[in-house]
Motif scaffolding. Structure first.
Motif, PDB file in Angstrom:
ATOM      1  N   GLY A   1      29.051 -17.393  13.384  1.00 54.11           N
ATOM      2  CA  GLY A   1      30.397 -17.197  12.844  1.00 54.11           C
ATOM      3  C   GLY A   1      31.505 -17.918  13.571  1.00 54.11           C
ATOM      4  N   GLY A   2      31.169 -18.867  14.445  1.00 50.51           N
ATOM      5  CA  GLY A   2      32.194 -19.569  15.206  1.00 50.51           C
ATOM      6  C   GLY A   2      32.951 -20.607  14.400  1.00 50.51           C
ATOM      7  N   LYS A   3      33.960 -21.180  15.025  1.00 51.58           N
ATOM      8  CA  LYS A   3      34.811 -22.164  14.357  1.00 51.58           C
ATOM      9  C   LYS A   3      34.130 -23.520  14.375  1.00 51.58           C
ATOM     10  CE  LYS A   3      39.598 -23.696  14.062  1.00 51.58           C
ATOM     11  NZ  LYS A   3      40.942 -23.655  14.684  1.00 51.58           N
ATOM     12  N   GLY A   4      34.076 -24.176  13.211  1.00 47.53           N
ATOM     13  CA  GLY A   4      33.427 -25.469  13.178  1.00 47.53           C
ATOM     14  C   GLY A   4      33.306 -26.062  11.786  1.00 47.53           C
TER      15      GLY A   4
ATOM     16  N   GLY B   1      29.772 -20.178   8.422  1.00 51.04           N
ATOM     17  CA  GLY B   1      30.087 -19.071   9.312  1.00 51.04           C
ATOM     18  C   GLY B   1      31.569 -18.877   9.521  1.00 51.04           C
ATOM     19  N   TRP B   2      32.289 -19.975   9.676  1.00 49.87           N
ATOM     20  CA  TRP B   2      33.743 -19.890   9.864  1.00 49.87           C
ATOM     21  C   TRP B   2      34.417 -19.383   8.589  1.00 49.87           C
ATOM     22  CZ3 TRP B   2      37.455 -18.943  12.869  1.00 49.87           C
ATOM     23  CH2 TRP B   2      38.772 -19.331  12.609  1.00 49.87           C
ATOM     24  N   GLY B   3      33.936 -19.827   7.451  1.00 52.65           N
ATOM     25  CA  GLY B   3      34.467 -19.329   6.186  1.00 52.65           C
ATOM     26  C   GLY B   3      34.239 -17.835   6.039  1.00 52.65           C
ATOM     27  N   LEU B   4      33.051 -17.375   6.426  1.00 52.18           N
ATOM     28  CA  LEU B   4      32.743 -15.946   6.383  1.00 52.18           C
ATOM     29  C   LEU B   4      33.652 -15.158   7.322  1.00 52.18           C
ATOM     30  CD1 LEU B   4      28.857 -16.254   6.478  1.00 52.18           C
ATOM     31  CD2 LEU B   4      30.149 -15.257   4.582  1.00 52.18           C
TER      32      LEU B   4
ATOM     33  N   ARG C   1      25.703 -20.439  19.394  1.00 48.12           N
ATOM     34  CA  ARG C   1      25.205 -21.105  20.594  1.00 48.12           C
ATOM     35  C   ARG C   1      26.317 -21.774  21.380  1.00 48.12           C
ATOM     36  NH1 ARG C   1      20.917 -24.970  17.945  1.00 48.12           N
ATOM     37  NH2 ARG C   1      22.570 -24.979  16.379  1.00 48.12           N
ATOM     38  N   ASN C   2      27.395 -22.145  20.687  1.00 48.33           N
ATOM     39  CA  ASN C   2      28.492 -22.884  21.302  1.00 48.33           C
ATOM     40  C   ASN C   2      29.620 -21.922  21.672  1.00 48.33           C
ATOM     41  OD1 ASN C   2      30.944 -24.462  21.622  1.00 48.33           O
ATOM     42  ND2 ASN C   2      29.813 -26.197  20.760  1.00 48.33           N
ATOM     43  N   VAL C   3      29.754 -21.637  22.955  1.00 46.71           N
ATOM     44  CA  VAL C   3      30.747 -20.660  23.418  1.00 46.71           C
ATOM     45  C   VAL C   3      32.160 -21.105  23.068  1.00 46.71           C
ATOM     46  CG1 VAL C   3      31.725 -19.526  25.449  1.00 46.71           C
ATOM     47  CG2 VAL C   3      29.257 -19.840  25.272  1.00 46.71           C
ATOM     48  N   LYS C   4      32.428 -22.408  23.168  1.00 47.60           N
ATOM     49  CA  LYS C   4      33.777 -22.918  22.874  1.00 47.60           C
ATOM     50  C   LYS C   4      34.162 -22.626  21.425  1.00 47.60           C
ATOM     51  CE  LYS C   4      37.445 -25.608  23.780  1.00 47.60           C
ATOM     52  NZ  LYS C   4      38.089 -25.722  22.467  1.00 47.60           N
ATOM     53  N   LYS C   5      33.235 -22.818  20.489  1.00 48.38           N
ATOM     54  CA  LYS C   5      33.524 -22.547  19.081  1.00 48.38           C
ATOM     55  C   LYS C   5      33.765 -21.064  18.848  1.00 48.38           C
ATOM     56  CE  LYS C   5      31.103 -26.504  17.043  1.00 48.38           C
ATOM     57  NZ  LYS C   5      30.000 -26.950  16.139  1.00 48.38           N
ATOM     58  N   LEU C   6      33.031 -20.223  19.549  1.00 46.92           N
ATOM     59  CA  LEU C   6      33.231 -18.784  19.422  1.00 46.92           C
ATOM     60  C   LEU C   6      34.596 -18.375  19.968  1.00 46.92           C
ATOM     61  CD1 LEU C   6      29.724 -17.453  20.562  1.00 46.92           C
ATOM     62  CD2 LEU C   6      30.603 -17.572  18.231  1.00 46.92           C
ATOM     63  N   GLU C   7      34.947 -18.901  21.130  1.00 39.88           N
ATOM     64  CA  GLU C   7      36.230 -18.538  21.748  1.00 39.88           C
ATOM     65  C   GLU C   7      37.408 -19.070  20.932  1.00 39.88           C
ATOM     66  OE1 GLU C   7      35.759 -20.092  25.681  1.00 39.88           O
ATOM     67  OE2 GLU C   7      34.740 -18.265  26.420  1.00 39.88           O
ATOM     68  N   ASP C   8      37.257 -20.272  20.366  1.00 39.10           N
ATOM     69  CA  ASP C   8      38.315 -20.812  19.499  1.00 39.10           C
ATOM     70  C   ASP C   8      38.490 -19.939  18.258  1.00 39.10           C
ATOM     71  OD1 ASP C   8      38.737 -22.884  21.239  1.00 39.10           O
ATOM     72  OD2 ASP C   8      37.689 -24.398  20.046  1.00 39.10           O
ATOM     73  N   ALA C   9      37.365 -19.483  17.703  1.00 35.86           N
ATOM     74  CA  ALA C   9      37.423 -18.603  16.535  1.00 35.86           C
ATOM     75  C   ALA C   9      38.107 -17.289  16.890  1.00 35.86           C
ATOM     76  CB  ALA C   9      36.018 -18.350  16.004  1.00 35.86           C
ATOM     77  N   LYS C  10      37.733 -16.711  18.003  1.00 38.08           N
ATOM     78  CA  LYS C  10      38.321 -15.441  18.448  1.00 38.08           C
ATOM     79  C   LYS C  10      39.841 -15.565  18.569  1.00 38.08           C
ATOM     80  CE  LYS C  10      38.495 -12.459  22.570  1.00 38.08           C
ATOM     81  NZ  LYS C  10      38.371 -11.119  21.949  1.00 38.08           N
ATOM     82  N   GLU C  11      40.293 -16.616  19.239  1.00 31.20           N
ATOM     83  CA  GLU C  11      41.735 -16.792  19.450  1.00 31.20           C
ATOM     84  C   GLU C  11      42.479 -16.876  18.128  1.00 31.20           C
ATOM     85  OE1 GLU C  11      45.523 -18.440  19.598  1.00 31.20           O
ATOM     86  OE2 GLU C  11      43.838 -19.651  18.838  1.00 31.20           O
ATOM     87  N   GLU C  12      41.975 -17.686  17.199  1.00 33.31           N
ATOM     88  CA  GLU C  12      42.675 -17.892  15.939  1.00 33.31           C
ATOM     89  C   GLU C  12      42.613 -16.662  15.040  1.00 33.31           C
ATOM     90  OE1 GLU C  12      42.619 -21.021  12.190  1.00 33.31           O
ATOM     91  OE2 GLU C  12      42.155 -21.717  14.218  1.00 33.31           O
TER      92      GLU C  12
ATOM     93  N   GLY D   1      45.310 -10.110  13.295  1.00 33.19           N
ATOM     94  CA  GLY D   1      45.501  -8.861  14.016  1.00 33.19           C
ATOM     95  C   GLY D   1      44.260  -8.005  14.145  1.00 33.19           C
ATOM     96  N   ILE D   2      43.097  -8.639  14.119  1.00 27.28           N
ATOM     97  CA  ILE D   2      41.835  -7.913  14.260  1.00 27.28           C
ATOM     98  C   ILE D   2      41.308  -8.084  15.676  1.00 27.28           C
ATOM     99  CG2 ILE D   2      41.286  -8.194  11.815  1.00 27.28           C
ATOM    100  CD1 ILE D   2      39.206 -10.374  12.821  1.00 27.28           C
ATOM    101  N   ARG D   3      40.190  -7.421  15.972  1.00 29.31           N
ATOM    102  CA  ARG D   3      39.513  -7.607  17.251  1.00 29.31           C
ATOM    103  C   ARG D   3      38.229  -8.392  17.012  1.00 29.31           C
ATOM    104  NH1 ARG D   3      38.410  -1.769  18.979  1.00 29.31           N
ATOM    105  NH2 ARG D   3      37.386  -2.756  20.764  1.00 29.31           N
ATOM    106  N   VAL D   4      37.957  -9.334  17.916  1.00 26.60           N
ATOM    107  CA  VAL D   4      36.771 -10.187  17.786  1.00 26.60           C
ATOM    108  C   VAL D   4      35.987 -10.158  19.091  1.00 26.60           C
ATOM    109  CG1 VAL D   4      35.900 -12.512  17.346  1.00 26.60           C
ATOM    110  CG2 VAL D   4      37.935 -11.694  16.124  1.00 26.60           C
ATOM    111  N   LEU D   5      34.702  -9.895  18.970  1.00 28.61           N
ATOM    112  CA  LEU D   5      33.789  -9.926  20.116  1.00 28.61           C
ATOM    113  C   LEU D   5      32.888 -11.144  19.974  1.00 28.61           C
ATOM    114  CD1 LEU D   5      32.510  -8.489  22.611  1.00 28.61           C
ATOM    115  CD2 LEU D   5      31.012  -7.286  20.998  1.00 28.61           C
ATOM    116  N   CYS D   6      32.853 -11.986  21.006  1.00 26.10           N
ATOM    117  CA  CYS D   6      32.004 -13.185  20.997  1.00 26.10           C
ATOM    118  C   CYS D   6      30.679 -12.877  21.690  1.00 26.10           C
ATOM    119  CB  CYS D   6      32.697 -14.336  21.724  1.00 26.10           C
ATOM    120  SG  CYS D   6      34.247 -14.856  20.980  1.00 26.10           S
TER     121      CYS D   6
END
Length: 255
Positions: free
Chosen positions: A14-17, A21-24, A40-51, A57-62
């Protein structure tokens, strides 16, 4: 107010890319759903979480977890339950494979890659999420592919994993129906960042492909695929279970 305010979804891959997954993740976030996203890509997960947290206004766990490793999946599911106190929806989207190799070119390692990252991952997440889904009377949405439905060239291991997921989902629909859990499959045809790059490099091949899609376009990861997954997890779809939806603009016609 969203459909899923206060609810929790696990979205694998579900990370950003620019992919499904990003659409979902975006579609569920817009409904107020808190998310646990894996990849697998921590950077994509963290970028998704931030955005996602900033915009909706939700909570995201990577979670960086190997879906083919049951111990890692079990630990990830426990972490989600400990963090949020519930799991309402499981979306199994992540998959890796040796696409483009013919069947006789495949090695066992190539086949293992598809089966472990797709079929085993879906199995492990479903198995360990079941108690929470039962409590929430939740939903499972698994992703399969036209590669399996229609026997596409160079996709033997990918197709095998995806058809395995379809079969397992139907059995889960039968076994988990009494628990109030509905389980369905989406087979998408989607515009991704990789496909966009292919379009730029091979415009003639792209146009030829488009001609075979009655809708005249590839699907959008959020508005076409993500919104359908939202529907399948909503109360409106609670009586839909064990089904395969081919979201392919009319090109996935089947009996």
């Amino acid at each position: 107010m969203g459909k899923f305010d206060g609810k929790v979804a696990i979205i694998t891959g579900g990370g950003k890319g620019g992919g499904i997954g990003w659409g979902l993740s975006t579609a569920f976030a817009k409904e107020g759903c808190n998310l646990a996203i894996t990849g697998r890509n921590v950077k994509k997960l963290e970028d998704a979480k931030e955005e996602l947290e900033r915009l909706y206004g939700i909570r995201v766990l990577c979670l960086q977890a190997d879906g083919g490793d049951e111990a890692q999946v079990e630990a990830a599911v426990k972490q989600v339950a400990d963090e949020f106190g519930r799991i309402d929806f499981l979306i199994n989207n992540a998959q890796n494979s040796a696409s483009g190799l013919t069947l006789i070119e495949h090695t066992k390692e190539d086949f293992d890659k598809a089966v472990f990252s797709g079929l085993y991952a879906a199995f492990f997440y479903m198995k360990h999420c079941h108690p929470y889904l039962k409590e929430a009377k939740g939903s499972v949405v698994n992703f399969a592919s036209g590669a399996g439905l229609f026997g596409r060239y160079g996709q033997s291991s990918y197709a095998a994993a995806k058809e395995g997921i379809r079969g397992m989902t139907r059995v889960a629909a039968t076994e988990w129906g009494p628990d109030g859990i509905n389980c369905n499959v989406i087979c998408p045809l989607v515009m991704t960042s990789q496909l966009a790059a292919w379009k730029e490099e091979y415009p003639e091949a792209y146009e030829k492909t488009i001609q075979g899609i009655p809708a005249g376009r590839f699907g959008d990861a959020e508005s076409d695929i993500g919104r359908t997954a939202v529907f399948l997890c909503s109360e409106d779809a609670s009586y839909i279970s064990g089904e395969t939806l081919t979201l392919q603009g009319g090109s996935g016609l089947r009996p």
